[in-house]
Each structure stands twice: as C-alpha cells, then as structure tokens.
Design a protein around this motif. Structure first.
Motif, PDB file in Angstrom:
ATOM      1  N   ILE A 206      37.229  20.399 -20.466  1.00 46.82           N
ATOM      2  CA  ILE A 206      36.964  19.240 -19.614  1.00 46.82           C
ATOM      3  C   ILE A 206      36.597  19.668 -18.197  1.00 46.82           C
ATOM      4  O   ILE A 206      35.778  19.030 -17.531  1.00 46.82           O
ATOM      5  CB  ILE A 206      38.185  18.301 -19.588  1.00 46.82           C
ATOM      6  CG1 ILE A 206      38.577  17.897 -21.020  1.00 46.82           C
ATOM      7  CG2 ILE A 206      37.907  17.071 -18.750  1.00 46.82           C
ATOM      8  CD1 ILE A 206      37.466  17.326 -21.855  1.00 46.82           C
ATOM      9  N   ASN A 207      37.172  20.763 -17.723  1.00 43.71           N
ATOM     10  CA  ASN A 207      36.831  21.258 -16.399  1.00 43.71           C
ATOM     11  C   ASN A 207      35.400  21.773 -16.328  1.00 43.71           C
ATOM     12  O   ASN A 207      34.790  21.802 -15.255  1.00 43.71           O
ATOM     13  CB  ASN A 207      37.795  22.368 -15.980  1.00 43.71           C
ATOM     14  CG  ASN A 207      39.213  21.867 -15.814  1.00 43.71           C
ATOM     15  OD1 ASN A 207      39.425  20.704 -15.499  1.00 43.71           O
ATOM     16  ND2 ASN A 207      40.176  22.736 -16.045  1.00 43.71           N
ATOM     17  N   VAL A 208      34.865  22.168 -17.487  1.00 49.43           N
ATOM     18  CA  VAL A 208      33.505  22.718 -17.534  1.00 49.43           C
ATOM     19  C   VAL A 208      32.460  21.643 -17.782  1.00 49.43           C
ATOM     20  O   VAL A 208      31.426  21.594 -17.103  1.00 49.43           O
ATOM     21  CB  VAL A 208      33.402  23.807 -18.621  1.00 49.43           C
ATOM     22  CG1 VAL A 208      31.965  24.298 -18.774  1.00 49.43           C
ATOM     23  CG2 VAL A 208      34.324  24.976 -18.286  1.00 49.43           C
ATOM     24  N   VAL A 209      32.693  20.748 -18.766  1.00 50.95           N
ATOM     25  CA  VAL A 209      31.664  19.778 -19.160  1.00 50.95           C
ATOM     26  C   VAL A 209      31.966  18.356 -18.695  1.00 50.95           C
ATOM     27  O   VAL A 209      31.109  17.481 -18.770  1.00 50.95           O
ATOM     28  CB  VAL A 209      31.440  19.785 -20.690  1.00 50.95           C
ATOM     29  CG1 VAL A 209      31.122  21.178 -21.185  1.00 50.95           C
ATOM     30  CG2 VAL A 209      32.623  19.185 -21.442  1.00 50.95           C
ATOM     31  N   GLY A 210      33.190  18.085 -18.235  1.00 53.81           N
ATOM     32  CA  GLY A 210      33.607  16.724 -17.938  1.00 53.81           C
ATOM     33  C   GLY A 210      34.290  16.113 -19.145  1.00 53.81           C
ATOM     34  O   GLY A 210      34.288  16.680 -20.241  1.00 53.81           O
ATOM     35  N   GLY A 211      34.890  14.949 -18.968  1.00 54.77           N
ATOM     36  CA  GLY A 211      35.589  14.299 -20.070  1.00 54.77           C
ATOM     37  C   GLY A 211      35.489  12.793 -19.994  1.00 54.77           C
ATOM     38  O   GLY A 211      35.508  12.202 -18.903  1.00 54.77           O
TER      39      GLY A 211
END
Length: 317
Positions: A206-211
């Motif tokens: 989630i920190n990389v692609v968003g959530g």
C-alpha cells in the motif's frame, strides 16, 4: 389438542430457524492458510518473481477464470442488511505519490495469478488499505476452488498490469483467507477473499501503489459505480484493464446479488466494484466481481460486502 399441535408447530419452526441461523453462521466463518513456500521467500526485488515460479510467458498464457451464471437462475439465500452502511478503511495515496509516473493505468487494481491442478490461471484484484499496508481483495473462487476443491498455489498480485507486468512487478502472497460458505459449498454469497503479500525492497504494497477503502453493508442499488477488471476472453485479450460505469441494481427480491450491465468476461473475476472514487486511481470497494450472465444482456454479478467480509478484513495481518 389444538394447543398441542400449535406448540409442536412452533417448536419445529424454531428448531428449523435455529438450524438455518447456525448454518448461516458457519458459512460466514472463514479459514486461512499461509503460503506453504513461505520459508523459501527472500526479497530479491529485481526479480520478476522472488519465488521463481512465474515467467512472462506463464503470465501471458494463464487461463482466465470466471463462474458463469444464467440470468434465469436465482439460487442465492436472501439476507437482510442489519446494520447501516459503513467504511472499514479509507483510500490512501502511495507514500511517494508517483504512481502516475510508474504505471500507464491505475496502480491499485491489477491481475491475480495462481496455479491449480497443474495449470496457470488469472483473475483480477485490488489493493485495500489497512493498518498493515499489505492487503489485496479478490473473489473467493480466485483463491480456493470451492466445494470438493482445495486452496490455490503460487498466488501473485500484479498491480497496474499493462501488456505485461508493470514497474511494480509481482507481489507474492503470504497468507490468504476466504469464507466457509465458499470453501464447503461454493455458495456465491460468500465468494470474497483477502490475501496479504510480502514486502518488496523493504516496502509494503500500500505504501508503494496506494490502497482503496473498504465499504461494507451498502445496498445492491448504488449510483455511479465503476467496475474494473482484466477480461481475457474474446473480444478481450487480458493485456489491458477495462472499466464499466453506471448504476447497480438488486437482482430480485429473493437475491442478495447486485448487478450491472457490463460485457467484461473471464479474467475479470475478483475485480473491484467502486461505490465512489476520490480520483482516477482510488475509491471505496463495496463488492468484487463474482459471476456473469451467459444469456441475454451481458451482466456482472456480485454480493456486496457484508459483516462477514468486514470480519475477514479485521482478521488479516
């Protein structure tokens, strides 16, 4: 005598109701497994698949998954919504806020690959925000084959897939959970699942692609819904994401299904149904694609997230 018969009838009715409630409760419980290859995992972020199974050829040739259902059939067990609609989590941007520079398509949706019975398959899925920042949601039939079946293996999430894996690569699953109602009887009311994934390069998904946010207890009838997925049967080829936009409706008075008229087909299973969007990439997921029509107007079907989906969400670590 009349009083005896009335009492007996009442007792039988109560026993049947108790049995039905117990069965519903058991179906709404969930099971989970950890990746049996978990001890083999090492974070080689530069590799396509750190566990060494998936190649670009296997990804491209994976078989699209769907569970077709006939529009005239309606075998769902109707349950009422007993609580107000709520959001279990809210959408969140990636830490670096640079997903538009890395991907040609939204980064929180993608393809879910797995193996079963010696063959490679593909569904759709989406990243869901929670406190652990490693969560993906899909359909139950994308992680377990249902009644008389077993758990799938070699599960990976490929966010922002576009004519091949994106710069985000593949994310190996760490654990997966779905509902007894799907595992034991392939009941489509319980065709939802979550999985957690290993970090890559020391960073969580989630920190990389968003959530996306997770919504539950929303009704079947919603306005301005967006359904996303990777259909892979003719005329689609599975290499590009597609979305359908419009209103969703309750299938019938005796069904918990929501539907939207949409032509997406095999491979779109498990794709997110957004009740609202905060931008082109992020929104609130209130259901996932479970089935499609096989006759008449092309339609997708889903059971909106209920309390037991929220319970699964809470159990994921």
């Amino acid at each position: 005598m009349k009083n005896f018969c009335a009492a007996a009838t009442f007792l039988i009715a109560m026993l049947l109701l108790q049995e039905a409630v117990l069965a519903l409760s058991n179906d709404a419980d969930s099971q989970f497994i950890e990746n049996p290859d978990i001890q083999l995992y090492s974070d080689h972020s530069g590799e396509l698949d750190p566990l060494g199974y998936w190649t670009e050829e296997k990804l491209k040739n994976a078989i699209p998954v769907t569970i077709p259902v006939n529009d005239e059939e309606d075998q769902s067990f109707s349950t009422s919504l007993l609580a107000p609609p709520q959001d279990a989590s809210h959408p969140v941007l990636p830490e670096d806020n640079i997903y538009s520079n890395l991907a040609k398509v939204p980064s929180t949706s993608g393809k879910l690959f797995y193996t079963y019975g010696g063959k490679n398959y593909v569904c759709s899925a989406s990243a869901i925000n929670n406190v652990y920042k490693n969560l993906v949601m899909t359909a139950g039939h994308c992680v377990h084959s249902g009644s008389e079946g077993d758990w799938h293996r070699n599960i990976v999430f490929a966010p922002a897939y576009y004519e091949g894996p994106s710069s985000y690569g593949l994310w190996n699953y760490r654990s997966v959970r779905t509902l007894n109602g799907w595992i034991n009887s392939s009941n489509s009311n319980y065709d939802q699942a979550f999985l957690t994934v290993f970090p890559k390069g020391g960073r969580n998904l989630i920190n990389v692609v968003g959530g996306n946010g997770l919504s539950w207890n929303y009704s079947q009838a919603q306005s301005n819904v967006r359904i996303s997925g990777y259909p892979a049967q003719n005329p689609y080829n599975g290499e590009l994401p597609y979305s359908c936009y419009g209103n969703t409706y309750k299938r019938s008075a005796f069904s918990d299904d929501a539907y939207m008229n949409c032509s997406m087909n095999g491979g779109a299973s498990g794709g997110p149904w957004f009740r609202s969007m905060i931008d082109e990439d992020l929104g609130y997921v209130f259901a996932v694609t479970s089935r499609r029509s096989t006759t008449g107007t092309p339609r997708l079907y889903a059971k909106p997230n209920a309390q037991y989906v929220k319970n699964m969400f809470d159990e994921m670590r």
